[in-house]
Scaffold this active site. Structure first.
Site, PDB file in Angstrom:
ATOM      1  CB  SER A 181      -0.946   0.004   1.191  1.00 17.71           C
ATOM      2  OG  SER A 181      -0.212  -0.059   2.389  1.00 17.71           O
ATOM      3  CG  HIS A 209      -4.303  -1.549  -1.188  1.00 13.69           C
ATOM      4  ND1 HIS A 209      -4.888  -0.310  -1.317  1.00 13.69           N
ATOM      5  CD2 HIS A 209      -3.881  -1.628   0.105  1.00 13.69           C
ATOM      6  CE1 HIS A 209      -4.803   0.350  -0.178  1.00 13.69           C
ATOM      7  NE2 HIS A 209      -4.196  -0.432   0.709  1.00 13.69           N
ATOM      8  CE  LYS A 240      -7.334  -0.642   2.188  1.00  6.81           C
ATOM      9  NZ  LYS A 240      -6.657  -1.652   2.975  1.00  6.81           N
TER      10      LYS A 240
END
Ligand code: PLP
Length: 393
Positions: A181, A209, A240
Site C-alpha cells: 500500500s 488493495h 477498499k
C-alpha cells in the site's frame, strides 16, 4: 491528584514534538472525487475508493432495502444467531467472484487477518512474512504465537534462504500482501508459490488493495497471476474497492470450514451488519456486469502517472493506482501536502515510521470516480507546488 496517567500526556507531547501526531481531518460530504474536508471543498487523492462505489446509488439503495427487511444490527455472533441468509449469499458470491470454492466474511480486513493466521499456525509453527506486510498481518502473526521470520521485500530468493535456515518447525505459512500500500508494487506471487510448493508450505495472500483493481474485472492478484486453485487462502477487505466495510477469507473449502470452527472473531464478535452485506452484494453485481469501472480506474492511473513523469516527478516503483510521489525528507512532504491543500487538493504526506527515513512521499490514490478534468486540476496543482518547492524545475 493521581498522576498515574501522566505518562500518556508526556507521550502525546513527544509525538507532537516529533511531528508524528495524527491530526484527524474531518469530512462532511460523501466519499467521491471531491470532498468537503474541514469545511473546504477539495479534490480527493486520499481514499481507497478505487471504483467510486462508496457512494454509488445502487449500493446505497441496496443497503436501504435490506434494512427495511432485516433491520440494522446482527444481534449475535455468527455461530449463535448472527448468520442471516444474506451473509451466506455474500459468501457464495464472493467465492464465485474470486473463482475459489469457498469464502467466509469478517467485520473487517484487519479482523480477517486476526482470524485467519492464528487458525492456521501456533506455537510450534513458523510464519515467513514479507518485511513490508500490513500491520494487520503482523498483529495476526503475533497473536498466533508462531515464530515470525521476515524475508526481504518481494524477494523469493531471500524467502528460499530463510526457509532453509529455519529448521525444526511443525507447519509453515508464507504470507504476503498482494499489492503493497505504500509503494504500489506487487508481490511476485507466481515465484513465491513455486517456493511454497518446493517446501510444502501453506500460502496466504492479503489482497486488500488488489480486489477490484488487479486481474480480470478486478478479480484480484491471484487472477492477475492466474494462480487459481494454488493459493491456499486470500484475505481481503470490503472497505477498499468494494466501497463498504468488512473482511473476507477466501480459498480452499477446508480452510474456510476450519475458520468457521476456529476463527475467533467469527466465534466471539458479531457479524458484519445488514446494510454492509447488502451494499457489498450490489458492488459484486456491478463488477460482474461490466469491467467499465475497473477499466476507467486503469485509464486514469496510466494518464496520471505518465503526466506526473512528464512533469518531472518520481513515482517510485508503483505498478498500480497507488501513486507515491517520492520527495525524500518528511518536512518537505508535509509542506507539499499543505500547499496542495491550499490549492484545493487533498493528498496525504507519508513519512517515517510508515516508510523508511529519507523516503517520505505524497501518496496519491487514483479512482475511477475521477474525471479527466479532475486529474488535470490535480496535475496543475502538483506542477505549481513542485516548482514552488523546487522539487521539479
Ligand atoms: C487496508 C488493509 C487491511 C485492513 O482492511 P480493513 O477492512 O480496513 O480492516 C488489511 N490488509 C491490508 C493489506 C490492507 O491494505
Amino acid at each position: 491528584m493521581s498522576q498515574h496517567l501522566d505518562w500518556i500526556q508526556d507521550e502525546l507531547e513527544n509525538l507532537k514534538q516529533a511531528g508524528l501526531y495524527n491530526r484527524i481531518r474531518t469530512l462532511s460530504s460523501p466519499q467521491g472525487a471531491w470532498l468537503v474536508v474541514d469545511g473546504k471543498r477539495v479534490l480527493n487523492f486520499c481514499s481507497n475508493n478505487y471504483l467510486g462505489l462508496a457512494n454509488n446509488p445502487r449500493l446505497v439503495s441496496a443497503a436501504q432495502e435490506a434494512v427495511k427487511k432485516y433491520g440494522v444490527g446482527p444481534a449475535a455472533v455468527r455461530s449463535i444467531a448472527g448468520t442471516m441468509d444474506l451473509h451466506l449469499e455474500l459468501e457464495r458470491r464472493l467465492a464465485a467472484f474470486k473463482g475459489v470454492p469457498a469464502a467466509i466474511t469478517f467485520q473487517s480486513g484487519f479482523t480477517a487477518n486476526l482470524a485467519t493466521i492464528p487458525a492456521l499456525v501456533g506455537k510450534e509453527d513458523v510464519i515467513f512474512s514479507d518485511e513490508l506486510n500490513h500491520a494487520s498481518i503482523i498483529d495476526g502473526s503475533r497473536l498466533s504465537g508462531a515464530r515470525i521470520v521476515r524475508y526481504a521485500h518481494a524477494n523469493p530468493e531471500d524467502l528460499e534462504c530463510v526457509i532453509q535456515e529455519a529448521q525444526d518447525y511443525r507447519r509453515g505459512l508464507v504470507i504476503t500482501d498482494g499489492v503493497f500500500s505504500m509503494d504500489g508494487d506487487i508481490a511476485p506471487l507466481d515465484e513465491i508459490y513455486e517456493v511454497t510448493q518446493k517446501h510444502n508450505l501453506m500460502l496466504m495472500v492479503d489482497d486488500a488493495h488488489g480486489e477490484g483493481v488487479m486481474g480480470k474485472g478486478g478479480r484480484g492478484i491471484v487472477d492477475h497471476f492466474n494462480l487459481h486453485g494454488k493459493v491456499d487462502v486470500e484475505v481481503g477487505t470490503l472497505s477498499k474497492a468494494f466501497g463498504v466495510v468488512g473482511g473476507v477469507s477466501a480459498g480452499k473449502e477446508v480452510i474456510v470450514e476450519w475458520l468457521r470452527q476456529r476463527g475467533r472473531p467469527f466465534l466471539f464478535s458479531s457479524a458484519v451488519t445488514v446494510p454492509d452485506v447488502a451494499a457489498t452484494l450490489a458492488a459484486l453485481d456491478i463488477l460482474e456486469e461490466s469491467t467499465e469501472l475497473v477499466d476507467r480506474l486503469w485509464e486514469n492511473t496510466r494518464y496520471f502517472k505518465a503526466e506526473m513523469k512528464r512533469l518531472g516527478f518520481d513515482t517510485g516503483r508503483s505498478v498500480t493506482p497507488i501513486t507515491p510521489i517520492m520527495l525524500g525528507e518528511a518536512p518537505l512532504a508535509q509542506q507539499f501536502s499543505r500547499d496542495l491543500f491550499d490549492e484545493g487538493v487533498f493528498a496525504m504526506p507519508i513519512g517515517y515510521p510508515t516508510v523508511p527515513k529519507g523516503k517520505a512521499r505524497i501518496r496519491v490514490m487514483i479512482s475511477a470516480a475521477h474525471s479527466r478534468q479532475d486529474l488535470d486540476k490535480g496535475l496543475e496543482s502538483f506542477a505549481r507546488v513542485g516548482k514552488k518547492l523546487t522539487v521539479t524545475i
